[in-house]
Write a protein that holds these residues in place. Structure first.
Motif, PDB file in Angstrom:
ATOM      1  N   LEU A   1      30.093 -96.807 -41.767  1.00 54.23           N
ATOM      2  CA  LEU A   1      29.579 -96.090 -40.223  1.00 54.23           C
ATOM      3  C   LEU A   1      28.785 -95.438 -39.755  1.00 54.23           C
ATOM      4  N   ALA A   2      27.577 -95.127 -40.329  1.00 53.58           N
ATOM      5  CA  ALA A   2      26.910 -94.838 -40.497  1.00 53.58           C
ATOM      6  C   ALA A   2      25.921 -95.415 -40.279  1.00 53.58           C
ATOM      7  N   TYR A   3      25.489 -96.770 -40.647  1.00 48.41           N
ATOM      8  CA  TYR A   3      24.334 -97.669 -40.570  1.00 48.41           C
ATOM      9  C   TYR A   3      24.701 -98.202 -39.139  1.00 48.41           C
ATOM     10  N   ASN A   4      26.109 -97.937 -39.073  1.00 49.35           N
ATOM     11  CA  ASN A   4      26.299 -98.953 -37.689  1.00 49.35           C
ATOM     12  C   ASN A   4      26.397 -97.649 -36.219  1.00 49.35           C
ATOM     13  N   ASN A   5      26.205 -96.254 -36.896  1.00 52.92           N
ATOM     14  CA  ASN A   5      25.624 -95.016 -35.687  1.00 52.92           C
ATOM     15  C   ASN A   5      27.320 -94.851 -35.289  1.00 52.92           C
TER      16      ASN A   5
ATOM     17  N   VAL B   1      26.903 -89.098 -37.860  1.00 55.11           N
ATOM     18  CA  VAL B   1      25.398 -90.317 -38.992  1.00 55.11           C
ATOM     19  C   VAL B   1      24.634 -89.278 -40.387  1.00 55.11           C
ATOM     20  N   ASP B   2      24.829 -88.168 -39.594  1.00 54.56           N
ATOM     21  CA  ASP B   2      24.030 -87.743 -41.527  1.00 54.56           C
ATOM     22  C   ASP B   2      25.101 -87.271 -42.302  1.00 54.56           C
TER      23      ASP B   2
ATOM     24  N   LEU C   1      28.479 -88.676 -42.978  1.00 55.22           N
ATOM     25  CA  LEU C   1      28.568 -90.362 -43.362  1.00 55.22           C
ATOM     26  C   LEU C   1      27.935 -90.180 -44.024  1.00 55.22           C
ATOM     27  N   SER C   2      26.102 -90.032 -44.151  1.00 55.29           N
ATOM     28  CA  SER C   2      25.174 -90.884 -44.949  1.00 55.29           C
ATOM     29  C   SER C   2      24.978 -89.285 -46.108  1.00 55.29           C
TER      30      SER C   2
END
Length: 105
Positions: free
Chosen positions: A55-59, A63-64, A66-67
């Protein structure tokens, strides 16, 4: 718990805290097929590491955050991976498995 029989909502499921590791755990006190046991052992890694990273990779989403969830869970996923490998290497595929304390029977 989602991969356990009856979604883990029965008297055979134990949810607890492992104080030495500061970790939550779930234990199912009835035999399961090897395939189900493998899914149960890897589902937390997938849901808490792979899914947030994707999900983070696909924005998608925060994002922060989830990473960080993904990275922190990868760091603590050693026991899930070790159980998965131990089952694959030592137990026949048609076996039924029950986990008792630190033993696989």
């Amino acid at each position: 718990m989602l991969a356990l029989p009856r979604f883990g909502l029965d008297s055979k499921t134990i949810v607890g805290i492992w104080p030495e590791m500061a970790s939550l755990y779930v234990q199912y006190m009835s035999p399961m097929s090897q395939n189900r046991f493998l899914v149960v052992s890897m589902l937390p890694l997938f849901i808490l590491s792979v899914l947030p990273f994707s999900l983070a990779y696909n924005n998608i989403g925060l994002v922060d955050q989830l990473s960080w969830v993904s990275v922190l869970n990868y760091l603590g996923a050693g026991s899930d991976v070790s159980i998965f490998i131990r089952i694959l290497l030592t137990i026949r595929s048609n076996s039924r498995i029950i986990e008792s304390e630190e033993l696989l029977l």
